[in-house]
Design a protein around this motif. Structure first.
Motif, PDB file in Angstrom:
ATOM      1  N   ALA A 155       8.845  22.382  29.713  1.00  0.00           N
ATOM      2  CA  ALA A 155       8.431  23.397  28.744  1.00  0.00           C
ATOM      3  C   ALA A 155       9.217  24.648  29.110  1.00  0.00           C
ATOM      4  CB  ALA A 155       6.939  23.658  28.833  1.00  0.00           C
ATOM      5  N   CYS A 156       9.859  25.259  28.153  1.00  0.00           N
ATOM      6  CA  CYS A 156      10.668  26.448  28.418  1.00  0.00           C
ATOM      7  C   CYS A 156       9.768  27.579  28.900  1.00  0.00           C
ATOM      8  CB  CYS A 156      11.438  26.862  27.167  1.00  0.00           C
ATOM      9  SG  CYS A 156      12.573  28.226  27.477  1.00  0.00           S
ATOM     10  N   PRO A 157      10.086  28.177  30.066  1.00  0.00           N
ATOM     11  CA  PRO A 157       9.248  29.253  30.603  1.00  0.00           C
ATOM     12  C   PRO A 157       9.621  30.652  30.111  1.00  0.00           C
ATOM     13  CG  PRO A 157      10.902  28.660  32.214  1.00  0.00           C
ATOM     14  CD  PRO A 157      11.083  27.721  31.033  1.00  0.00           C
ATOM     15  N   ALA A 158      10.589  30.740  29.208  1.00  0.00           N
ATOM     16  CA  ALA A 158      11.003  32.056  28.715  1.00  0.00           C
ATOM     17  C   ALA A 158       9.861  32.727  27.945  1.00  0.00           C
ATOM     18  CB  ALA A 158      12.232  31.924  27.822  1.00  0.00           C
ATOM     19  N   PRO A 159       9.803  34.059  27.990  1.00  0.00           N
ATOM     20  CA  PRO A 159       8.761  34.767  27.246  1.00  0.00           C
ATOM     21  C   PRO A 159       8.758  34.370  25.767  1.00  0.00           C
ATOM     22  CG  PRO A 159       9.983  36.287  28.640  1.00  0.00           C
ATOM     23  CD  PRO A 159      10.706  34.960  28.688  1.00  0.00           C
ATOM     24  N   ARG A 160       7.605  34.061  25.250  1.00  0.00           N
ATOM     25  CA  ARG A 160       7.350  33.713  23.848  1.00  0.00           C
ATOM     26  C   ARG A 160       7.950  32.375  23.410  1.00  0.00           C
ATOM     27  NH1 ARG A 160       9.489  38.632  23.526  1.00  0.00           N
ATOM     28  NH2 ARG A 160      11.132  37.962  22.140  1.00  0.00           N
ATOM     29  N   CYS A 161       8.678  31.665  24.271  1.00  0.00           N
ATOM     30  CA  CYS A 161       9.256  30.382  23.842  1.00  0.00           C
ATOM     31  C   CYS A 161       8.184  29.303  23.857  1.00  0.00           C
ATOM     32  CB  CYS A 161      10.424  29.961  24.722  1.00  0.00           C
ATOM     33  SG  CYS A 161      11.268  28.506  24.033  1.00  0.00           S
ATOM     34  N   GLU A 173      17.124  25.894  33.492  1.00  0.00           N
ATOM     35  CA  GLU A 173      15.739  26.334  33.570  1.00  0.00           C
ATOM     36  C   GLU A 173      15.119  26.559  32.201  1.00  0.00           C
ATOM     37  OE1 GLU A 173      14.837  29.475  36.385  1.00  0.00           O
ATOM     38  OE2 GLU A 173      16.846  29.216  37.215  1.00  0.00           O
ATOM     39  N   TRP A 174      15.949  26.850  31.195  1.00  0.00           N
ATOM     40  CA  TRP A 174      15.455  27.226  29.871  1.00  0.00           C
ATOM     41  C   TRP A 174      16.012  26.282  28.819  1.00  0.00           C
ATOM     42  CZ3 TRP A 174      17.880  30.881  33.137  1.00  0.00           C
ATOM     43  CH2 TRP A 174      16.978  31.682  33.840  1.00  0.00           C
ATOM     44  N   CYS A 175      15.409  26.324  27.643  1.00  0.00           N
ATOM     45  CA  CYS A 175      15.835  25.435  26.561  1.00  0.00           C
ATOM     46  C   CYS A 175      17.176  25.848  25.964  1.00  0.00           C
ATOM     47  CB  CYS A 175      14.765  25.370  25.473  1.00  0.00           C
ATOM     48  SG  CYS A 175      14.554  26.897  24.536  1.00  0.00           S
ATOM     49  N   SER A 176      17.536  27.141  26.100  1.00  0.00           N
ATOM     50  CA  SER A 176      18.776  27.633  25.507  1.00  0.00           C
ATOM     51  C   SER A 176      19.288  28.845  26.286  1.00  0.00           C
ATOM     52  CB  SER A 176      18.544  28.043  24.052  1.00  0.00           C
ATOM     53  OG  SER A 176      17.689  29.178  24.010  1.00  0.00           O
ATOM     54  N   VAL A 177      20.515  29.209  26.031  1.00  0.00           N
ATOM     55  CA  VAL A 177      21.100  30.404  26.641  1.00  0.00           C
ATOM     56  C   VAL A 177      20.316  31.640  26.207  1.00  0.00           C
ATOM     57  CG1 VAL A 177      23.177  31.841  26.709  1.00  0.00           C
ATOM     58  CG2 VAL A 177      23.375  29.353  26.827  1.00  0.00           C
ATOM     59  N   THR A 178      19.915  31.675  24.950  1.00  0.00           N
ATOM     60  CA  THR A 178      19.147  32.813  24.440  1.00  0.00           C
ATOM     61  C   THR A 178      17.857  32.999  25.232  1.00  0.00           C
ATOM     62  OG1 THR A 178      20.047  32.463  22.239  1.00  0.00           O
ATOM     63  CG2 THR A 178      18.037  33.775  22.388  1.00  0.00           C
ATOM     64  N   CYS A 179      17.149  31.919  25.487  1.00  0.00           N
ATOM     65  CA  CYS A 179      15.908  32.016  26.261  1.00  0.00           C
ATOM     66  C   CYS A 179      16.194  32.443  27.701  1.00  0.00           C
ATOM     67  CB  CYS A 179      15.146  30.703  26.241  1.00  0.00           C
ATOM     68  SG  CYS A 179      14.136  30.512  24.761  1.00  0.00           S
ATOM     69  N   GLY A 180      17.268  31.952  28.287  1.00  0.00           N
ATOM     70  CA  GLY A 180      17.646  32.367  29.633  1.00  0.00           C
ATOM     71  C   GLY A 180      17.926  33.861  29.685  1.00  0.00           C
ATOM     72  N   ASN A 181      18.646  34.359  28.694  1.00  0.00           N
ATOM     73  CA  ASN A 181      18.924  35.798  28.632  1.00  0.00           C
ATOM     74  C   ASN A 181      17.637  36.597  28.464  1.00  0.00           C
ATOM     75  OD1 ASN A 181      21.653  35.348  28.924  1.00  0.00           O
ATOM     76  ND2 ASN A 181      22.063  35.412  26.719  1.00  0.00           N
ATOM     77  N   ARG A 182      16.750  36.130  27.608  1.00  0.00           N
ATOM     78  CA  ARG A 182      15.484  36.826  27.379  1.00  0.00           C
ATOM     79  C   ARG A 182      14.645  36.841  28.657  1.00  0.00           C
ATOM     80  NH1 ARG A 182      13.726  34.598  22.594  1.00  0.00           N
ATOM     81  NH2 ARG A 182      12.581  32.973  23.660  1.00  0.00           N
ATOM     82  N   ALA A 183      14.620  35.728  29.398  1.00  0.00           N
ATOM     83  CA  ALA A 183      13.845  35.654  30.639  1.00  0.00           C
ATOM     84  C   ALA A 183      14.433  36.586  31.698  1.00  0.00           C
ATOM     85  CB  ALA A 183      13.807  34.220  31.149  1.00  0.00           C
ATOM     86  N   ARG A 184      15.749  36.607  31.823  1.00  0.00           N
ATOM     87  CA  ARG A 184      16.383  37.498  32.798  1.00  0.00           C
ATOM     88  C   ARG A 184      16.151  38.964  32.429  1.00  0.00           C
ATOM     89  NH1 ARG A 184      19.860  33.077  33.002  1.00  0.00           N
ATOM     90  NH2 ARG A 184      21.143  33.762  31.272  1.00  0.00           N
ATOM     91  N   ALA A 185      16.243  39.286  31.144  1.00  0.00           N
ATOM     92  CA  ALA A 185      15.997  40.667  30.705  1.00  0.00           C
ATOM     93  C   ALA A 185      14.562  41.073  30.991  1.00  0.00           C
ATOM     94  CB  ALA A 185      16.316  40.805  29.220  1.00  0.00           C
TER      95      ALA A 185
END
Length: 195
Positions: A155-161, A173-185
């Motif tokens: 399950a993607c752990p990024a915020p709101r994903c 770690e994430w479903c997409s590059v966008t989610c990875g960027n959002r999580a790092r931000a």
């Protein structure tokens, strides 16, 4: 590589700025999704016309599959989209199995004059298009969860994903590059706000 049908089915719930967005929120959405996946579903997209009751049954099946996916990613957290609204595991398992078994299949051999034999799987009994569609989705979930990809389901752990995905490499770690960027931000924001 295209995601397995069961995974695409669970991904009909996605995150948006306003919260979870449901691709199956109405019959037009269901028709569009079925048309995009007609080959894997064994459905003729040109003649498929969903009813509201079919849409409700498909959404209930999706919730059951998402409940099984939530169990498969444990002890990790399930997708946040609907974790609080998922059926209990035993109910979800019974629903998926009953739906898959409602349409028994048998191998069928076709042998066109201009090519070699081709084996397909066909319903062994006369069934409605609705039952066939739901059975295809339930069977795809059974095959996925009993197969080797289940071990890589996350399950993607990024915020709101709200997406479940198959981990393709060890560092993913994430479903997409966008989610990875959002999580790092989000992590960066929390660190600098606290400091």
């Amino acid at each position: 590589m295209s995601d397995p049908l069961a995974l695409r089915f669970t991904q009909t719930v996605r995150a948006s700025r306003d919260g979870p967005a449901d691709a199956l929120a109405d019959t037009a959405g269901l028709a569009a999704w079925v048309a995009a996946n007609a080959g894997d579903l064994g459905v003729d997209a040109a003649t498929f016309t969903p009813s509201e009751s079919l849409r409700e049954e498909v959404v209930a099946l999706r919730q059951a599959v998402r409940a099984l996916f939530a169990r498969a990613v444990a002890p990790g957290e399930p997708s946040s989209a609907d974790a609080a609204r998922l059926p209990r595991f035993t109910e979800a398992l019974a629903a998926v199995n009953a739906t898959a078994m409602a349409v028994p299949t048998a191998p069928r051999l076709d042998w066109p004059a201009d090519s070699g034999p081709v084996a397909t799987s066909e319903p062994a009994v006369a069934v409605s298009g609705s039952a066939r569609l739901r059975a295809a989705l339930a069977s795809a979930a059974v095959e996925f969860l009993a197969g080797p990809d289940r071990e890589r389901l996350r399950a993607c752990p990024a915020p709101r994903c709200v997406i479940y995905f198959v981990k393709e490499h060890t560092r993913q770690e994430w479903c997409s590059v966008t989610c990875g960027n959002r999580a790092r931000a989000a992590r960066h924001y929390r660190q600098h706000r606290a400091g």
